[in-house]
Design a protein around this motif. Sequence first.
Motif, PDB file in Angstrom:
ATOM      1  N   PHE A   1       0.815  -1.216   0.000  1.00  0.00           N
ATOM      2  CA  PHE A   1       0.000   0.000   0.000  1.00  0.00           C
ATOM      3  C   PHE A   1       0.853   1.273   0.000  1.00  0.00           C
ATOM      4  CE2 PHE A   1      -2.900  -3.177   1.648  1.00  0.00           C
ATOM      5  CZ  PHE A   1      -4.080  -2.870   0.975  1.00  0.00           C
TER       6      PHE A   1
ATOM      7  N   TRP B   1       3.756  11.924  -0.495  1.00  0.00           N
ATOM      8  CA  TRP B   1       3.126  11.167   0.579  1.00  0.00           C
ATOM      9  C   TRP B   1       3.428  11.848   1.903  1.00  0.00           C
ATOM     10  CZ3 TRP B   1      -0.312   7.428  -0.237  1.00  0.00           C
ATOM     11  CH2 TRP B   1      -0.318   6.790  -1.476  1.00  0.00           C
ATOM     12  N   VAL B   2       2.440  11.911   2.772  1.00  0.00           N
ATOM     13  CA  VAL B   2       2.675  12.358   4.150  1.00  0.00           C
ATOM     14  C   VAL B   2       3.331  11.195   4.872  1.00  0.00           C
ATOM     15  CG1 VAL B   2       1.580  13.146   6.274  1.00  0.00           C
ATOM     16  CG2 VAL B   2       0.688  13.896   4.051  1.00  0.00           C
ATOM     17  N   GLU B   3       4.532  11.420   5.391  1.00  0.00           N
ATOM     18  CA  GLU B   3       5.305  10.294   5.915  1.00  0.00           C
ATOM     19  C   GLU B   3       5.011   9.970   7.375  1.00  0.00           C
ATOM     20  OE1 GLU B   3       9.344  11.135   5.042  1.00  0.00           O
ATOM     21  OE2 GLU B   3       9.116  10.761   2.892  1.00  0.00           O
ATOM     22  N   SER B   4       4.496  10.949   8.109  1.00  0.00           N
ATOM     23  CA  SER B   4       4.170  10.666   9.511  1.00  0.00           C
ATOM     24  C   SER B   4       3.164  11.690  10.005  1.00  0.00           C
ATOM     25  CB  SER B   4       5.426  10.704  10.387  1.00  0.00           C
ATOM     26  OG  SER B   4       5.984  12.001  10.352  1.00  0.00           O
TER      27      SER B   4
ATOM     28  N   ALA C   1      -4.705   3.006  12.466  1.00  0.00           N
ATOM     29  CA  ALA C   1      -5.662   2.646  11.406  1.00  0.00           C
ATOM     30  C   ALA C   1      -4.997   2.834  10.039  1.00  0.00           C
ATOM     31  CB  ALA C   1      -6.909   3.517  11.517  1.00  0.00           C
ATOM     32  N   PRO C   2      -5.118   1.848   9.150  1.00  0.00           N
ATOM     33  CA  PRO C   2      -4.356   1.893   7.878  1.00  0.00           C
ATOM     34  C   PRO C   2      -4.959   2.826   6.826  1.00  0.00           C
ATOM     35  CG  PRO C   2      -5.567  -0.173   8.062  1.00  0.00           C
ATOM     36  CD  PRO C   2      -5.789   0.555   9.346  1.00  0.00           C
ATOM     37  N   PHE C   3      -4.714   4.135   7.051  1.00  0.00           N
ATOM     38  CA  PHE C   3      -5.005   5.177   6.068  1.00  0.00           C
ATOM     39  C   PHE C   3      -3.682   5.852   5.710  1.00  0.00           C
ATOM     40  CE2 PHE C   3      -8.883   5.083   8.690  1.00  0.00           C
ATOM     41  CZ  PHE C   3      -9.894   5.061   7.741  1.00  0.00           C
ATOM     42  N   TRP C   4      -3.585   6.358   4.490  1.00  0.00           N
ATOM     43  CA  TRP C   4      -2.377   7.095   4.074  1.00  0.00           C
ATOM     44  C   TRP C   4      -2.775   8.320   3.259  1.00  0.00           C
ATOM     45  CZ3 TRP C   4      -3.143   1.861   3.463  1.00  0.00           C
ATOM     46  CH2 TRP C   4      -2.393   1.047   4.313  1.00  0.00           C
ATOM     47  N   LYS C   5      -2.125   9.449   3.595  1.00  0.00           N
ATOM     48  CA  LYS C   5      -2.421  10.714   2.913  1.00  0.00           C
ATOM     49  C   LYS C   5      -1.354  11.015   1.869  1.00  0.00           C
ATOM     50  CE  LYS C   5      -4.571  12.832   6.953  1.00  0.00           C
ATOM     51  NZ  LYS C   5      -4.200  13.425   8.251  1.00  0.00           N
ATOM     52  N   LYS C   6      -1.817  11.469   0.712  1.00  0.00           N
ATOM     53  CA  LYS C   6      -0.916  11.955  -0.335  1.00  0.00           C
ATOM     54  C   LYS C   6      -1.376  13.353  -0.714  1.00  0.00           C
ATOM     55  CE  LYS C   6       1.194  10.134  -4.506  1.00  0.00           C
ATOM     56  NZ  LYS C   6       0.990   9.228  -5.660  1.00  0.00           N
TER      57      LYS C   6
ATOM     58  N   TYR D   1      -2.184  -6.606  12.827  1.00  0.00           N
ATOM     59  CA  TYR D   1      -0.763  -6.281  12.833  1.00  0.00           C
ATOM     60  C   TYR D   1       0.068  -7.491  13.231  1.00  0.00           C
ATOM     61  CZ  TYR D   1      -1.320  -1.275  12.090  1.00  0.00           C
ATOM     62  OH  TYR D   1      -1.588  -0.049  11.534  1.00  0.00           O
TER      63      TYR D   1
ATOM     64  N   LEU E   1      -6.703  10.225   0.029  1.00  0.00           N
ATOM     65  CA  LEU E   1      -6.640   9.348   1.199  1.00  0.00           C
ATOM     66  C   LEU E   1      -6.840   7.910   0.749  1.00  0.00           C
ATOM     67  CD1 LEU E   1      -8.543  11.243   3.993  1.00  0.00           C
ATOM     68  CD2 LEU E   1      -6.512   9.849   4.343  1.00  0.00           C
ATOM     69  N   GLU E   2      -5.755   7.142   0.849  1.00  0.00           N
ATOM     70  CA  GLU E   2      -5.810   5.717   0.507  1.00  0.00           C
ATOM     71  C   GLU E   2      -6.030   4.913   1.786  1.00  0.00           C
ATOM     72  OE1 GLU E   2      -2.475   4.391  -1.840  1.00  0.00           O
ATOM     73  OE2 GLU E   2      -2.650   2.328  -1.130  1.00  0.00           O
ATOM     74  N   HIS E   3      -6.618   3.742   1.662  1.00  0.00           N
ATOM     75  CA  HIS E   3      -6.743   2.880   2.832  1.00  0.00           C
ATOM     76  C   HIS E   3      -6.713   1.410   2.417  1.00  0.00           C
ATOM     77  CE1 HIS E   3     -11.330   1.963   2.830  1.00  0.00           C
ATOM     78  NE2 HIS E   3     -10.999   2.387   1.642  1.00  0.00           N
ATOM     79  N   TYR E   4      -6.672   0.559   3.414  1.00  0.00           N
ATOM     80  CA  TYR E   4      -6.686  -0.895   3.233  1.00  0.00           C
ATOM     81  C   TYR E   4      -8.077  -1.321   3.682  1.00  0.00           C
ATOM     82  CZ  TYR E   4      -4.934  -5.725   4.128  1.00  0.00           C
ATOM     83  OH  TYR E   4      -4.716  -7.086   4.148  1.00  0.00           O
TER      84      TYR E   4
ATOM     85  N   VAL F   1       1.140   4.749   9.105  1.00  0.00           N
ATOM     86  CA  VAL F   1      -0.184   5.235   8.712  1.00  0.00           C
ATOM     87  C   VAL F   1      -0.318   6.722   9.045  1.00  0.00           C
ATOM     88  CG1 VAL F   1      -1.129   2.941   9.012  1.00  0.00           C
ATOM     89  CG2 VAL F   1      -1.281   4.594  10.889  1.00  0.00           C
ATOM     90  N   THR F   2      -1.160   7.412   8.284  1.00  0.00           N
ATOM     91  CA  THR F   2      -1.272   8.874   8.447  1.00  0.00           C
ATOM     92  C   THR F   2      -2.718   9.340   8.308  1.00  0.00           C
ATOM     93  OG1 THR F   2      -0.730   9.134   6.096  1.00  0.00           O
ATOM     94  CG2 THR F   2       1.081   9.346   7.668  1.00  0.00           C
ATOM     95  N   GLY F   3      -3.647   8.561   8.859  1.00  0.00           N
ATOM     96  CA  GLY F   3      -5.046   8.973   8.772  1.00  0.00           C
ATOM     97  C   GLY F   3      -5.418   9.994   9.823  1.00  0.00           C
TER      98      GLY F   3
END
Lengths: 75, 144
Positions: free
Chosen positions: A8, B136-139, B122-127, A53, B52-55, A72-74
């Motif tokens: 991902f 990509w936002v790394e942290s 929670a498995p979200f990722w911001k770009k 995890y 916002l991507e997620h799994y 993760v960065t939500g």
Amino acid sequence: MSIQVKFFASLRESLGQSETTVEQVSTVSEVWDLATQSATPPNNLLVAVNLDYANMQSLVNDGDEVAFFPPVTGG
Amino acid sequence: MATHILDEDFQPYEWLSEFSQQMPAGRDGAAASFIGTMRDYNDDATVRTMSLEHYPAMTQRYLEQLEKQAKTDWPLNDCLIVHRVGEVFPGEAIVLIGCWSAHRRAALDACNWLIEELKYKAPFWKKEQNQSGERWVESNTDGL
């Protein structure tokens, strides 16, 4: 046996693949090596097995889904 | 209890209002909520949009686990989590958390715990997309 592997976010882009399948593995570490042709794993790599995890030493079984992703960065 | 992952803009105050109207009148003495919205800047750069991507399967499962854990650890009467995915624009809501309880401490503490757990697990990722491209936002920030 067959393990479904997913990647991902930035890791998917850097590896150039979103998912693959590997066989004949017993640990997450072996899944990583086979799926990435033994790429060096990032220091901050996170992993999940069947949506929970896990870590690189976790055991895997036939039919498992293993996911690798960056921090993760939500929210 | 409810968790929702939405791929389009939502109005958090309307969600809070509609969700709380379904509750028994007089049950709760306290309601605490957190709303996270998208800023138009980050690390001194202007941000135009964000993806916002997620799994999906893990995200839904993880948010439901968080709700269950919060209800175990605090005497909550109800709990709501809503999170956006897809393309987000400045000013739009990204996340909504609501907690209802008989007394304020449980609602406040559970709400704080939920947003911190969500942000770090929670498995979200911001770009972000800005004037010089995308990154990509790394942290997460430390929240201060």
